[in-house]
Design an enzyme around this catalytic site. Structure first.
Site, short mmCIF file in Angstrom:
data_model
loop_
_atom_site.label_atom_id
_atom_site.label_comp_id
_atom_site.label_asym_id
_atom_site.label_seq_id
_atom_site.Cartn_x
_atom_site.Cartn_y
_atom_site.Cartn_z
N ARG B 103 0.84 -1.20 0.00
CA ARG B 103 0.00 0.00 0.00
C ARG B 103 0.88 1.25 0.00
O ARG B 103 1.79 1.35 0.82
CB ARG B 103 -0.86 -0.01 1.26
CG ARG B 103 -1.82 1.12 1.38
CD ARG B 103 -2.41 1.11 2.81
NE ARG B 103 -3.51 2.03 2.94
CZ ARG B 103 -3.37 3.35 3.05
NH1 ARG B 103 -2.18 3.89 3.01
NH2 ARG B 103 -4.43 4.13 3.19
N ASN B 106 1.54 7.21 1.74
CA ASN B 106 0.93 8.52 1.99
C ASN B 106 -0.43 8.72 1.34
O ASN B 106 -0.91 9.82 1.22
CB ASN B 106 1.85 9.65 1.52
CG ASN B 106 3.11 9.70 2.36
OD1 ASN B 106 3.15 9.13 3.44
ND2 ASN B 106 4.13 10.36 1.86
N CYS B 107 -1.04 7.64 0.87
CA CYS B 107 -2.36 7.75 0.25
C CYS B 107 -3.43 7.58 1.30
O CYS B 107 -3.60 6.51 1.87
CB CYS B 107 -2.54 6.69 -0.83
SG CYS B 107 -1.88 7.19 -2.41
N LEU B 108 -4.17 8.65 1.56
CA LEU B 108 -5.20 8.56 2.59
C LEU B 108 -6.43 7.82 2.06
O LEU B 108 -6.66 7.75 0.88
CB LEU B 108 -5.59 9.96 3.06
CG LEU B 108 -4.42 10.77 3.60
CD1 LEU B 108 -4.85 12.19 3.91
CD2 LEU B 108 -3.86 10.11 4.85
#
Lengths: 116, 108, 94
Positions: B103, B106-108
């Protein structure tokens, strides 16, 4: 506005240096000028030929090779600290420039931040 | 391949071990997002597999995903509209999930 | 507007290697701001060699019950800290 991120801890022992790397990548993501400087035990990040599979960690050497792709401007290392850790030019990963940590260097950056 | 036979995944559907990935697994994971993989998808998937082999890290965010694709393939494919059309939702997350990468951090 | 050449923000205890490195690099037009563990230096006289202004974040002092010996150090609140960062030409976070 330019930022210098300094990593002064050795790789693999703890996570503080990786936080510095994440910080650099995040700044680069927003096209902010960012440079990484390795000093003290941190210069060991730059040794060629790391294979940390046996300790179940990702290679910081390989991680660092993504830095120019993401837009990190330069990888710098304190020359004296490289000597202390027996790192010759040949043993350093390519694309690293050796510098001297002092006012002349720090004056080039609006912000200087130590990782961890 | 059924869901039962997929390698171990986390609660967001990312493979626990990137090395267990195969193209067949990509097809199954893409189907969960109702995506039928075209040549254009495979080109990006192969790019990500190669990127991960070299750098042992997923592009941490959408912006850096776009940047990395642009560096490698140029503006035509390295732009957010193109990648969003191929991998709807959060492109970096969707594409990494299908390509078997961890994953993006830093991808919210 | 910029009246501080470099603002040094120090959040390490006096026995951390970066503490002395920071002290060694203080210039005559610089200011020192102690935060977090750095305020423990206020309990001793660990930065007496520096003639410039020294600040410490009040919340961090109070959290650790560190009393400031008169004169040597100015406590600042969060607003004061922000003001210092805007007055500095350059910031180093140790």
């Amino acid at each position: 506005m330019s930022t210098l991120i300094i990593i002064d801890s050795a790789p693999y022992g703890d996570w503080s240096g990786r936080e510095g790397l994440d910080m650099a990548f995040s700044l680069a993501a927003f096209d902010q000028s960012v440079t990484l400087l390795f000093i003290g035990a941190g210069v060991n990040w730059l040794r060629k030929g790391q294979s940390p599979e046996g300790i179940s960690q990702k290679s910081v050497e390989k991680n660092l090779s993504a830095a120019p792709i993401f837009g990190v401007e330069a990888l710098l290392a304190d020359g004296r600290d490289c000597q202390t850790y027996g790192l010759t030019e040949d043993e350093l990963i390519a694309s690293v420039s050796q510098v001297e940590l002092g006012p002349e260097l720090l004056n080039q950056y609006k912000h200087t931040v130590f990782a961890g | 391949m059924t869901d039962q036979t997929l390698p171990e995944r986390n609660n967001e559907g990312f493979l626990e071990d990137a090395h267990t990935w195969t193209p067949d697994i990509a097809i199954v994971i893409a189907a969960e997002d109702n995506l039928d993989l075209s040549e254009r998808h495979w080109e990006i998937i192969e790019f990500l597999r190669d990127f991960y082999n070299k750098h042992e890290v997923s592009p941490p965010s959408n912006r850096l995903f776009v940047k990395a694709v642009r560096e490698s393939m140029g503006e035509e494919k390295g732009n957010s509209i193109y990648l969003m059309q191929l991998f709807p939702g959060t492109p970096a997350k969707t594409a990494c999930r299908i390509a078997g990468l961890p994953r993006p951090t830093n991808c919210l | 507007m910029a009246s501080i050449r470099t603002l040094h923000i120090l959040n390490k205890t006096p026995d951390h290697p970066r503490f002395n490195r920071c002290l060694a690099s203080l210039g005559s037009e610089d200011a020192l701001l102690l935060t977090e563990d750095g305020v423990l230096a206020a309990a001793s006289d660990r930065f007496t060699g520096f003639a410039g202004p020294v600040y410490a974040l009040r919340a961090d002092l109070e959290a650790r019950a560190v009393e400031v010996a008169g004169g040597t150090l100015s406590p600042v609140d969060f607003e004061g800290m922000v003001k210092l960062t805007t007055e500095a030409e350059q910031i180093i976070s140790w």
